[in-house]
Design a protein around this motif. Sequence first.
Motif, PDB file in Angstrom:
ATOM      1  N   VAL A 498       0.630  -1.342  -0.113  1.00  0.00           N
ATOM      2  CA  VAL A 498      -0.033   0.052  -0.042  1.00  0.00           C
ATOM      3  C   VAL A 498       0.911   1.171  -0.044  1.00  0.00           C
ATOM      4  O   VAL A 498       0.570   2.314  -0.723  1.00  0.00           O
ATOM      5  N   ARG A 499       1.937   1.159   0.727  1.00  0.00           N
ATOM      6  CA  ARG A 499       2.816   2.599   0.852  1.00  0.00           C
ATOM      7  C   ARG A 499       3.600   2.772  -0.347  1.00  0.00           C
ATOM      8  O   ARG A 499       3.825   3.579  -0.813  1.00  0.00           O
ATOM      9  N   ARG A 500       4.018   1.280  -0.899  1.00  0.00           N
ATOM     10  CA  ARG A 500       4.692   1.628  -2.359  1.00  0.00           C
ATOM     11  C   ARG A 500       3.886   2.290  -3.405  1.00  0.00           C
ATOM     12  O   ARG A 500       4.358   3.203  -3.934  1.00  0.00           O
ATOM     13  N   VAL A 501       2.608   1.749  -3.341  1.00  0.00           N
ATOM     14  CA  VAL A 501       1.506   2.163  -4.803  1.00  0.00           C
ATOM     15  C   VAL A 501       1.461   3.753  -4.331  1.00  0.00           C
ATOM     16  O   VAL A 501       1.336   4.523  -5.181  1.00  0.00           O
ATOM     17  N   ALA A 502       1.300   4.032  -2.844  1.00  0.00           N
ATOM     18  CA  ALA A 502       1.019   5.410  -2.727  1.00  0.00           C
ATOM     19  C   ALA A 502       2.294   6.357  -2.972  1.00  0.00           C
ATOM     20  O   ALA A 502       2.048   7.496  -3.468  1.00  0.00           O
ATOM     21  N   GLY A 503       3.515   5.699  -2.787  1.00  0.00           N
ATOM     22  CA  GLY A 503       4.820   6.607  -3.243  1.00  0.00           C
ATOM     23  C   GLY A 503       4.768   6.451  -4.702  1.00  0.00           C
ATOM     24  O   GLY A 503       5.097   7.700  -5.262  1.00  0.00           O
ATOM     25  N   TRP A 504       4.305   5.607  -5.543  1.00  0.00           N
ATOM     26  CA  TRP A 504       4.312   5.771  -6.986  1.00  0.00           C
ATOM     27  C   TRP A 504       3.304   7.002  -7.131  1.00  0.00           C
ATOM     28  O   TRP A 504       3.753   7.462  -8.153  1.00  0.00           O
TER      29      TRP A 504
END
Length: 707
Positions: A498-504
């Motif tokens: 989830v955090r990776r997707v938000a970062g992208w």
Amino acid sequence: MAQRRRRSRDTRAAQPAQRRARDNDGILPVLAKAVREIETRLQRGHVERTRFHVVALLVREERARVKADATLTDAKREAQLKRLDGIATILAQTAAREPSLFNLLGEGVEVSDSARRLKREMQVAGGLEPDPVAEPARPAATLAPSDRQVVPQSVIAAQLANPFLAPDFSAAPQRRPQAGRLTGWELIEPLLRSFEDAAGGPSCMDLPESGPPVRLPAGLELMPHQARLLAAAGTGHRTFLLADEPGLGKTAQALLAAQAANAYPLLCVVPSVVKTNWAREAAQWTPSRSVTVIHGSGESIDGFADIVVVNYEVLDRHVGWIGMHGFRGMIVDEAHFIKNKKSQRSQHVLEVADRIRQRVARPLMMALTGTPLINDIEDFRAIWQFLGWIDATKPGPSLMAELEDTGLTPLDRGFLPAARQAVIDLGIVRRRKHDVASEIPARRIADLPVELDSAAARSIREAERELALRLLQRYDAAVAARAERSGTTVEGIDEELVRRVAGWELSDAAKSSSTENVFAMVRRIGRAKATLAADYAAQLARSAGKIVFFAKHIEVMDAASELFESRGIRYASVRGDQTPSVRQRNIDSFVNDPDVAVVVCSLTAAGVGLNLQVSSNVVLAELSWTHAEQTQAIDRVHRIGQADPVTAWRIIAAQTIDAKIAELIDAKASLAATALDGSGEEVGATADIQLEALVSMLTEALTARQD
């Protein structure tokens, strides 16, 4: 035969004279004479730094020339090098009598204009081709970004009046022997972690109860917490991270600390929006000291002034002369501005600080900020480096000595609390309002949910749904790609993904002009609630007196101004595009004119350095992305001199991401509470609020889908 012998004797007698004549040619006899004069003058108490520096330069250049000259015989080369060694020996002996001269022997020492002139004169006297005369700087308006250096005429006049600007090492501390226990250890990370993990009470050095008497202008008084910092400066402490909560009078403390330490000339590096205010405060608190403000290329500054105020944005043009001007003190206001060490702004501040320390053994160095930590404990790094407590990779000598004295290493249980205290003792001064200024009334933040216009509300909610859907699609694609690659499946919600997707998404949003990204959406929310916020401020002004209205975007400020004007409410405006004189005139109008009911302020341009305690009500029309920015805005009102309880009214767009951002801002306060105030609270995640908002949005969407 007798005649031939007589001629032979005459020839032999003439040879030494010819040799002496040749030896008196060239640069070597010029240097030998100069170094003897320097030595003699020093014995009489006169230090000729410029001539010393020039002789050192010419000896180094002549040595390189002699070694490279293929036309010289070995005997001739050896003889000339021997003479150069003799001159160098006298230079070293002279520097031993006056240790400050050693700083002029290094290869990287900047050459002053007076030294260049003297060097050319000595080169001509020695029969050498003189160095070319440097071309004068082009007008600042035509300079390329990498070639912006200027030297104002008034500064040149000051340098000519005092060409030597003698370094001052009279207060140099004795070097402490180092046990070496910590040699080779990585210490910067543990030092930072000591503030993140170790709850040991408020981060404030022990301050003396009293010190040398402080001279104050008639009608001005100091609060006890201010007087204690001045006592520390008056009794010899020279580095301070003055992190008092906003509103406790840091500007006055810094100016009076410079007076107590006699740290003149004093350099003050400040945000552009408060340059004029710093000049006024200096005139108020230290009226016996002259003050000048650098604008642009500095044509109007007074090079002889005791206090020089410059803003971050033009510092790069003046780094050269500032570093050689002989400053004995440097104040950096809103020091969290330099937290990014990769920025040009930070690098210029650090360069100036280093050059000041090269010329003065113990200058007064002060970093002022009520919010030293914005997002991460790493924000300390640049401030500590400015103060000389650390360099890029390791603690400075003073801090290293304190750490060695603990007898501990990072593997020992007690190292972190001891390391934290060692840093604090170097000069962290942090006082909270409720601890030292009980007469300042309390403050509160009141959230006012507002219902947006139906069309605007529908549009914003649709944009939020599109953003949430895009996040879900990116998440699902990442899960599918991982399953195809590794054959693994995810049960529940993968928080790391989830955090990776938000970062992208955040990275794409920063590069994209799409109206659906989080930045554009928040801006749309601000526009949608602009008139509602202004309407509330207008009602409040009718019943509660003067109002400070903060917004982030120009269109929100414009909408508020139009509403106030349409209702006959007089207002002033403080924006980033105003000249200092217009800005100050508008501030004075709000403060002094009873008919000016509202001041419309930019969060970024007016959130620091203003004293607006004539009001006790703040309306925050838009939310900031940082807790620190919100706090700074409120504390324009909640400060020394405030007589009434302060209320900050946050306008929140109901049923939008606005509410989540408000929650995240409030949660962000725990970092400073732990690191500086010793609250013992758990430090929250250090990622930006933008990222956390997207994480929350995606998590809610995933949860709703599972339900």
